[in-house]
Write an enzyme that holds these catalytic residues in place. Structure first.
Site, PDB file in Angstrom:
ATOM      1  N   ASP A 168       0.831  -1.215   0.000  1.00  0.00           N
ATOM      2  CA  ASP A 168       0.000   0.000   0.000  1.00  0.00           C
ATOM      3  C   ASP A 168       0.866   1.266   0.000  1.00  0.00           C
ATOM      4  O   ASP A 168       1.990   1.258   0.513  1.00  0.00           O
ATOM      5  CB  ASP A 168      -0.915  -0.019   1.236  1.00  0.00           C
ATOM      6  CG  ASP A 168      -2.072   0.953   1.101  1.00  0.00           C
ATOM      7  OD1 ASP A 168      -2.364   1.390  -0.030  1.00  0.00           O
ATOM      8  OD2 ASP A 168      -2.677   1.284   2.139  1.00  0.00           O
ATOM      9  N   ASN A 196     -10.908  -2.801  -5.205  1.00  0.00           N
ATOM     10  CA  ASN A 196     -10.115  -1.837  -5.995  1.00  0.00           C
ATOM     11  C   ASN A 196     -10.701  -1.543  -7.380  1.00  0.00           C
ATOM     12  O   ASN A 196     -10.274  -0.605  -8.049  1.00  0.00           O
ATOM     13  CB  ASN A 196      -8.660  -2.294  -6.136  1.00  0.00           C
ATOM     14  CG  ASN A 196      -7.845  -2.153  -4.864  1.00  0.00           C
ATOM     15  OD1 ASN A 196      -6.948  -2.936  -4.598  1.00  0.00           O
ATOM     16  ND2 ASN A 196      -8.132  -1.137  -4.058  1.00  0.00           N
TER      17      ASN A 196
HETATM   18  C1  IPE Z   1      -5.363  -2.646   0.125  1.00  0.00           C
HETATM   19  O1  IPE Z   1      -5.056  -1.321  -0.097  1.00  0.00           O
HETATM   20  C2  IPE Z   1      -5.317  -3.387  -1.174  1.00  0.00           C
HETATM   21  C3  IPE Z   1      -3.992  -3.518  -1.760  1.00  0.00           C
HETATM   22  C4  IPE Z   1      -2.878  -3.090  -1.268  1.00  0.00           C
HETATM   23  C5  IPE Z   1      -3.973  -4.206  -3.024  1.00  0.00           C
HETATM   24  P1  IPE Z   1      -6.200  -0.233  -0.284  1.00  0.00           P
HETATM   25  O2  IPE Z   1      -5.491   1.062  -0.503  1.00  0.00           O
HETATM   26  O3  IPE Z   1      -7.164  -0.649  -1.316  1.00  0.00           O
HETATM   27  O4  IPE Z   1      -6.923  -0.270   1.138  1.00  0.00           O
HETATM   28  P2  IPE Z   1      -7.817   0.819   1.876  1.00  0.00           P
HETATM   29  O5  IPE Z   1      -8.865   1.274   0.893  1.00  0.00           O
HETATM   30  O6  IPE Z   1      -6.903   1.951   2.267  1.00  0.00           O
HETATM   31  O7  IPE Z   1      -8.353   0.108   3.074  1.00  0.00           O
HETATM   32  C1  IPE Z   2      -1.678   0.119  -3.229  1.00  0.00           C
HETATM   33  O1  IPE Z   2      -1.417   1.479  -3.315  1.00  0.00           O
HETATM   34  C2  IPE Z   2      -1.923  -0.522  -4.570  1.00  0.00           C
HETATM   35  C3  IPE Z   2      -3.326  -0.891  -4.817  1.00  0.00           C
HETATM   36  C4  IPE Z   2      -4.277  -0.838  -3.930  1.00  0.00           C
HETATM   37  C5  IPE Z   2      -3.659  -1.372  -6.140  1.00  0.00           C
HETATM   38  P1  IPE Z   2      -2.582   2.527  -3.328  1.00  0.00           P
HETATM   39  O2  IPE Z   2      -2.940   2.815  -4.743  1.00  0.00           O
HETATM   40  O3  IPE Z   2      -3.703   2.125  -2.465  1.00  0.00           O
HETATM   41  O4  IPE Z   2      -1.852   3.797  -2.724  1.00  0.00           O
HETATM   42  P2  IPE Z   2      -2.489   4.868  -1.749  1.00  0.00           P
HETATM   43  O5  IPE Z   2      -3.008   4.120  -0.555  1.00  0.00           O
HETATM   44  O6  IPE Z   2      -3.580   5.551  -2.496  1.00  0.00           O
HETATM   45  O7  IPE Z   2      -1.357   5.774  -1.419  1.00  0.00           O
HETATM   46 MG    MG Z   3      -4.109   2.427  -0.487  1.00  0.00          MG
END
Ligand code: IPE
Ligand code: IPE
Ligand code: MG
Length: 246
Positions: free
Chosen positions: A27, A75
Site C-alpha cells: 500500500d 479496488n
Molecule cells: C489494500 O489497499 C489493497 C492492496 C494493497 C492491493 P487499499 O489502498 O485498497 O486499502 P484501503 O482502501 O486503504 O483500506
Molecule cells: C496500493 O497502493 C496498490 C493498490 C491498492 C492497487 P494505493 O494505490 O492504495 O496507494 P495509496 O493508498 O492511495 O497511497
Molecule cells: Mg491504499
C-alpha cells in the site's frame, strides 16, 4: 536448508526463526506518486519495481511462503486509467517472474481470476502450472482478491458437495474450509507487513490471519526496503505468540 543464501542479507542479525508465511500489503503507491507531483499510475509502476526487489530478497534470505496483496475486490472502484495501468503491470509481472527469479519458485494467484481478460487468465494459469513442482519458495500474488469473497466461494463449493451427497453438513470443519481456500496447503500467515501508515487488513487473508502478528510502518510501499524487512523479521522474532494458551 538453513543455509539458503544467508550471505545476501543486509542485516547480519536475522533470526533463525523466520515466519513460515509473510503477507505483504503493498500500500501507498498513490501517495508516493502524489508526494512527487506525479499521477497515481507512476506510483504503481514504482511499486511493481519494488515488488521484484523484495521478492528477490525474500528468496535470498530463505523465506518459504510469501504473499503480496496487489489488487482487491474493492479496488475495481478506482478510475479506469489507474485500473488499466495495474492490469498492464500484471501482464509484465507474469513475464518478469520467469526472468527475474531463478528456478525453483512456485507461483500461485490468490483471488477470482474470472474477472480478468482471457489472455491474462490464461497466462496466470500457465504460470501456475509451469511452476507447480517447484519447492524452494512459494510466491503468492493476490489479484481480485477479497477475504470475504474467498470464504463465500469456499462455502459455495462445500454447499454443492453437500447437495450432491458427497459430504454431510457435519463434515464441514475448519480444515475442510481451509482446503477450499485459494491458499490450500499453504501455512497460515505468521506475519503481515503493511506499509503506508494504515492500520488495517483491508480484507486481506482474513481467515488465514486469525493468529498473525502485524508489522506496520509509515514508509510507502515503493520505498519499503530489504533493511526494513529485516527490521520486521527481527520484531517478529521478539513477539510472544500464545495462540490462546498461557
Ligand atoms: C489494500 O489497499 C489493497 C492492496 C494493497 C492491493 P487499499 O489502498 O485498497 O486499502 P484501503 O482502501 O486503504 O483500506
Ligand atoms: C496500493 O497502493 C496498490 C493498490 C491498492 C492497487 P494505493 O494505490 O492504495 O496507494 P495509496 O493508498 O492511495 O497511497
Ligand atoms: Mg491504499
Amino acid at each position: 536448508m538453513a543455509l539458503f543464501g544467508k550471505k545476501e542479507t543486509i542485516s547480519n542479525a536475522l533470526p533463525e526463526n523466520l515466519p513460515k508465511h509473510v503477507g505483504f500489503i503493498m500500500d501507498g503507491n498513490g501517495r508516493w506518486a502524489k508526494k512527487r507531483g506525479l499521477p497515481r499510475p507512476f506510483g504503481h509502476k514504482e511499486g511493481a519495481k519494488n515488488f521484484k526487489k523484495i521478492v528477490r530478497y525474500c528468496k535470498d534470505i530463505g523465506l518459504q511462503n510469501i504473499s503480496f496483496y496487489a489488487f482487491s475486490t474493492e479496488n475495481w472502484q478506482r478510475p479506469d486509467d489507474e485500473i488499466h495501468t495495474i492490469m498492464d503491470l500484471f501482464r509484465e509481472y507474469i513475464v518478469d517472474v520467469r526472468n527475474f527469479l531463478s528456478e525453483n519458485t512456485r507461483m500461485i494467484f490468490l483471488g477470482d481470476k474470472s474477472a480478468f481478460d482471457e489472455d491474462l487468465q490464461e497466462k496466470m494459469i500457465k504460470l501456475e502450472e509451469d511452476t507447480a513442482h517447484y519447492t524452494e519458495m512459494t510466491l503468492m500474488m493476490a489479484v481480485n482478491y477479497g477475504g470475504r469473497d474467498e470464504i463465500a466461494h469456499a462455502a459455495r463449493i462445500l454447499a454443492k458437495k453437500a447437495v450432491n451427497g458427497e459430504i454431510h453438513p457435519e463434515d464441514i470443519t475448519e480444515q475442510s474450509i481451509s482446503n477450499e481456500l485459494y491458499t490450500k496447503g499453504i501455512p497460515d500467515v505468521d506475519l503481515v507487513i503493511r506499509p503506508s501508515g494504515e492500520l488495517r487488513l483491508s480484507n486481506y487473508l482474513i481467515w488465514q490471519c486469525a493468529y498473525a502478528e502485524y508489522y506496520f510502518t509509515d514508509i510507502l510501499w515503493p520505498d519499503f526496503s530489504p533493511a526494513e524487512l529485516d527490521k520486521a523479521l527481527i520484531d517478529f522474532d521478539n513477539r510472544h505468540r500464545r495462540f490462546g494458551g498461557v
